[in-house]
Design an enzyme around this catalytic site. Structure first.
Site, PDB file in Angstrom:
ATOM      1  N   GLU A 282      36.793  35.476  43.700  1.00  0.00           N
ATOM      2  CA  GLU A 282      38.261  35.431  43.762  1.00  0.00           C
ATOM      3  C   GLU A 282      38.774  35.673  45.168  1.00  0.00           C
ATOM      4  O   GLU A 282      39.109  36.811  45.528  1.00  0.00           O
ATOM      5  CB  GLU A 282      38.872  36.467  42.809  1.00  0.00           C
ATOM      6  CG  GLU A 282      38.691  36.116  41.356  1.00  0.00           C
ATOM      7  CD  GLU A 282      39.511  36.995  40.414  1.00  0.00           C
ATOM      8  OE1 GLU A 282      40.091  38.003  40.856  1.00  0.00           O
ATOM      9  OE2 GLU A 282      39.565  36.657  39.219  1.00  0.00           O
ATOM     10  N   GLU A 374      35.955  32.630  34.964  1.00  0.00           N
ATOM     11  CA  GLU A 374      36.279  33.978  34.470  1.00  0.00           C
ATOM     12  C   GLU A 374      37.662  33.962  33.852  1.00  0.00           C
ATOM     13  O   GLU A 374      38.591  33.378  34.415  1.00  0.00           O
ATOM     14  CB  GLU A 374      36.241  34.985  35.633  1.00  0.00           C
ATOM     15  CG  GLU A 374      36.547  36.413  35.187  1.00  0.00           C
ATOM     16  CD  GLU A 374      36.613  37.397  36.360  1.00  0.00           C
ATOM     17  OE1 GLU A 374      35.686  37.430  37.185  1.00  0.00           O
ATOM     18  OE2 GLU A 374      37.627  38.122  36.431  1.00  0.00           O
TER      19      GLU A 374
HETATM   20  C1  IDC Z   1      37.373  44.640  37.057  1.00  0.00           C
HETATM   21  C2  IDC Z   1      36.570  45.410  36.030  1.00  0.00           C
HETATM   22  C3  IDC Z   1      36.754  46.874  36.245  1.00  0.00           C
HETATM   23  C4  IDC Z   1      36.422  47.204  37.688  1.00  0.00           C
HETATM   24  C5  IDC Z   1      37.257  46.357  38.632  1.00  0.00           C
HETATM   25  C6  IDC Z   1      36.914  46.560  40.098  1.00  0.00           C
HETATM   26  O1  IDC Z   1      36.947  44.998  34.749  1.00  0.00           O
HETATM   27  O2  IDC Z   1      35.931  47.599  35.359  1.00  0.00           O
HETATM   28  O3  IDC Z   1      36.703  48.559  37.924  1.00  0.00           O
HETATM   29  O4  IDC Z   1      37.016  45.003  38.358  1.00  0.00           O
HETATM   30  O5  IDC Z   1      35.665  46.083  40.422  1.00  0.00           O
HETATM   31  C7  IDC Z   1      39.164  40.058  38.195  1.00  0.00           C
HETATM   32  C8  IDC Z   1      37.874  40.289  38.872  1.00  0.00           C
HETATM   33  C9  IDC Z   1      37.039  41.282  38.125  1.00  0.00           C
HETATM   34  C10 IDC Z   1      37.897  42.391  37.540  1.00  0.00           C
HETATM   35  C11 IDC Z   1      38.821  41.775  36.497  1.00  0.00           C
HETATM   36  C12 IDC Z   1      39.689  42.766  35.745  1.00  0.00           C
HETATM   37  O6  IDC Z   1      37.147  39.093  39.095  1.00  0.00           O
HETATM   38  O7  IDC Z   1      36.087  41.804  39.026  1.00  0.00           O
HETATM   39  O8  IDC Z   1      37.048  43.306  36.898  1.00  0.00           O
HETATM   40  N1  IDC Z   1      39.631  40.766  37.150  1.00  0.00           N
HETATM   41  O9  IDC Z   1      40.519  43.441  36.618  1.00  0.00           O
HETATM   42  N2  IDC Z   1      40.081  39.180  38.520  1.00  0.00           N
HETATM   43  C13 IDC Z   1      41.144  39.334  37.726  1.00  0.00           C
HETATM   44  C14 IDC Z   1      40.876  40.349  36.834  1.00  0.00           C
END
Ligand code: IDC
Length: 456
Positions: A282, A374
């Site tokens: 991302e 994702e």
């Molecule tokens: C989130 C995980 C969470 C973690 C956070 C930071 O769910 O447990 O603490 O990342 O690493 C994304 C990202 C993905 C995120 C997810 C939800 O690709 O890494 O995971 N998210 O926030 N993009 C939009 C949402």
């Protein structure tokens, strides 16, 4: 009776004319008619006729059939405008049943007179098409074999992901959580459940680069990714290798690491049919031209080792095609990455990203090969309430556009985006419904329906 029949004949002419000049009904290919004699008395009978549309939806219909005996005459009909000329009978749908969705039925009927044996008509047409009881196209018969067996190596064809028969396919599956945190969730039992119970077509392997990920142990993480590629391969699933950049958002920060990592995994997995590369999860806080520049440096490294694998490029604004930064897909359409066999990533979180994002995807899908590498059923934080309605709207759209997807996450993380209940990965049961969260239940339900992979 004579007067009634005369009146009917007059009406038939008028109504027949109305039908002929009325709005043109779309042809229904595929229909079924059940004709029942509900009751019969001396010289008279009552028939019930159920018309089921098995083809495309129609907004008007005409049923046609021939009375098998010259003595059979319709007296009075209902739920359609009935007419008879010689042995030819016509019934035209009325306001309340003229629209028939696929699979929908109209119940009509009539009373009539007869002189002989009152045989039942056997051949019917709906909008001129013979009602054989068959659907327009036979429903897809799921082919035997795993997703990788059936589809073989994948490639991009136009805006689609295509299989070895050069036919578009949609892969539906799950993403791991960060493998630095949830490695205990990815073992033989959990992947067996994902392949067999969930019937998942793919496993996305989320290898964070920061946050205690790849940068802390490049060799160790490379080998863990390769191990998961093999475990997916052994179960016939595609493996999406996700270089999970997130913070910092500029993928160029990790350019050297990306080159090292992809040179290694591409060389090691070049002969496999099941590997897809996702080079930047991302990108955020960075321009499209910077992302494109990164892609044009990393893709040749992959191609040098593995010339034919599909590569997926992240997009601006957390892979929102720029929408989350107030832009849209035109920046990519007007300035695409110079490479072949690539797709662009689109991510969404159903409780946060709704109609304007869906509109963008609908529009962009005719111009760019998209892969939803994702998405979450919840808010963009990965938590909060699941939005089932928005998730369903999204998945219906992706199904319709044959856009592949992976859901965040197949893990037991203590957050609502996780599919497994906290504590699941400490045990050995990944199959019973009790291990699923609300999001997991929705996704398993969706993903485990039969795939319709074309085999010729
Ligand atoms: C989130 C995980 C969470 C973690 C956070 C930071 O769910 O447990 O603490 O990342 O690493 C994304 C990202 C993905 C995120 C997810 C939800 O690709 O890494 O995971 N998210 O926030 N993009 C939009 C949402």
């Amino acid at each position: 009776m004579k007067r009634l029949l005369a009146l009917l004949a007059t009406c038939a002419t008028v109504l027949g004319l109305t039908a002929a000049i009325g709005p043109q009904a779309a042809a229904a290919a595929g229909c079924k008619v059940d004709y029942t004699v509900a009751s019969q008395w001396t010289g008279g009978f009552q028939a019930a006729v159920k018309i089921t549309n098995l083809g495309a939806p129609v907004t008007g219909w005409t049923l046609g059939f021939a009375m098998p005996d010259a003595g059979q005459k319709i007296a009075q009909g209902w739920n359609a405008t009935w007419s008879q000329s010689g042995s030819t009978v016509t019934a035209v749908g009325v306001d309340w049943n003229r629209t028939l969705a696929t699979g929908a039925a109209a119940d009509v009927g009539f009373t009539g007179s007869f002189t002989g044996a009152n045989p039942k008509p056997t051949a019917f047409t709906l909008n001129g098409v013979a009602c054989t009881g068959a659907t327009e196209e036979p429903p897809p018969v799921p082919a035997d074999g795993t997703p990788v067996d059936i589809n073989g190596p994948l490639h991009v064809c136009g805006v689609n992901l295509c299989n070895q028969y050069n036919r578009p396919v949609q892969l539906r599956g799950m993403s791991t959580h960060g493998i630095q945190w949830f490695s205990e969730c990815y073992n033989a039992a959990s992947l067996e459940a994902l392949a067999k119970d969930w019937k998942s077509d793919l496993l996305r392997i989320a290898m964070y680069v920061q946050e205690d990920g790849y940068e802390t142990d490049p060799a160790g993480f490379t080998s863990r990714v390769n191990g998961l590629v093999d475990m997916a391969e052994a179960r016939g699933m595609y493996a999406l290798i996700d270089f999970h950049t997130l913070t910092p958002g500029d993928p160029n920060f990790n350019l050297a690491r990306a080159k090292t990592f992809f040179a290694s995994v591409a060389a090691r997995n070049a002969d496999k049919k099941n590997v897809i590369y996702e080079i930047a999860n991302e990108p955020n806080g960075v321009s499209w031209s910077a992302i494109k520049n990164y892609a044009e440096q990393v893709i040749p490294v992959i191609r040098a080792a593995d010339p034919d694998a599909v590569v997926i490029v992240g997009t601006r604004g957390w892979s929102s095609l720029g929408v989350s930064d107030g832009s849209n897909e035109s920046e990519v359409v007007n300035n695409p990455v110079h490479a072949t066999n690539i797709m662009y990533a689109f991510h969404f979180y159903a409780a946060s990203h709704k109609d304007n994002y869906r509109t963008t995807v609908s529009r962009a899908a005719s111009q760019l090969p998209l892969f939803v590498t994702e998405f979450g059923t919840v808010s963009a934080t990965g938590g909060g309430a699941m939005d089932a309605a928005s998730t369903t709207a999204w998945l219906n759209l992706l199904d319709q556009l044959k856009i592949s997807y992976a859901n965040w996450t197949y893990s037991d993380a203590p957050e609502s985006s996780a599919a497994l209940r906290p504590g699941t990965c400490a045990g050995s049961d990944y199959s019973s419904s009790g291990v699923l969260t609300e999001s997991g239940a929705l996704l398993k339900n969706r993903i485990s329906t039969p795939d319709s992979f074309p085999t010729s």
